[in-house]
Design a protein around this motif. Sequence first.
Motif, PDB file in Angstrom:
ATOM      1  N   THR A  59      -1.719  19.667  52.107  1.00 24.28           N
ATOM      2  CA  THR A  59      -1.305  19.768  50.927  1.00 24.28           C
ATOM      3  C   THR A  59      -1.159  21.086  50.418  1.00 24.28           C
ATOM      4  O   THR A  59      -0.810  21.523  49.283  1.00 24.28           O
ATOM      5  CB  THR A  59      -2.162  19.156  49.910  1.00 24.28           C
ATOM      6  OG1 THR A  59      -3.496  19.347  49.902  1.00 24.28           O
ATOM      7  CG2 THR A  59      -2.073  17.430  50.022  1.00 24.28           C
ATOM      8  N   ASP A  62       4.016  23.425  51.071  1.00 23.38           N
ATOM      9  CA  ASP A  62       5.317  22.818  50.849  1.00 23.38           C
ATOM     10  C   ASP A  62       6.420  23.609  51.597  1.00 23.38           C
ATOM     11  O   ASP A  62       7.053  24.564  51.070  1.00 23.38           O
ATOM     12  CB  ASP A  62       5.605  22.384  49.640  1.00 23.38           C
ATOM     13  CG  ASP A  62       6.887  21.591  49.443  1.00 23.38           C
ATOM     14  OD1 ASP A  62       7.356  21.180  50.318  1.00 23.38           O
ATOM     15  OD2 ASP A  62       7.403  21.316  48.264  1.00 23.38           O
ATOM     16  N   THR A  66       6.282  20.783  56.434  1.00 25.23           N
ATOM     17  CA  THR A  66       6.525  19.577  55.577  1.00 25.23           C
ATOM     18  C   THR A  66       7.445  18.651  56.005  1.00 25.23           C
ATOM     19  O   THR A  66       7.115  17.596  56.061  1.00 25.23           O
ATOM     20  CB  THR A  66       6.288  19.835  54.088  1.00 25.23           C
ATOM     21  OG1 THR A  66       5.355  20.897  53.831  1.00 25.23           O
ATOM     22  CG2 THR A  66       6.249  18.801  53.290  1.00 25.23           C
TER      23      THR A  66
END
Length: 193
Positions: A59, A62, A66
């Motif tokens: 997390t 991005d 990803t």
Amino acid sequence: MITAIESSPRKKGNSHTMLQAVLAGAHEVGTITNEVHLRDLKYDPCVGCEACRKAKACTMFDDGMTTLYPLIEESKGLVLISPVHNYNVTAWMKAFIDRMYCYYDFTDSRPRGWSSRLAGQGRKAVIGAIAEQANKKDMGFTLDAMRMPLEALGYEVISEISVLRLFDKGIIVNHANIMEEARLAGKNLAEAL
């Protein structure tokens, strides 16, 4: 499905060509494949933030990596090919492998126990390394740097392709024996899945 990933900085070089030979073998038995060239993606290396331990996914970023996670999860077959850079995989391959850390689960005991959420699913892999040097020892840790993390993640590495004495861009196509070894590795991978 097979996802094949190569980490050369050169477009249409030896790693790229070997990757396509592996995929050609997989296509012979009708397997769906994905072809990934890490040089075309923008992604950061793992920074050890450990957020993935709770989130069960990376997390922190991005980015280009990803986009690869769904392919990795869906594909039971994985191909990793890297040229030898300073006795090891390229920086792109190392960053890719490190970002696979998000698939591990850890216990709270000391030393920490761990397991991979990709394990136990019949995943299989082919790895390959290309060096300009004449001796396999000059490949250093390249094959180990791919094999060991894949095995820890739960993949069975069914084929390792070591290529020596090649540097000039695309020259691998002049070596029918290497191209055939790569094709057979892809076919065997597809049949094993």
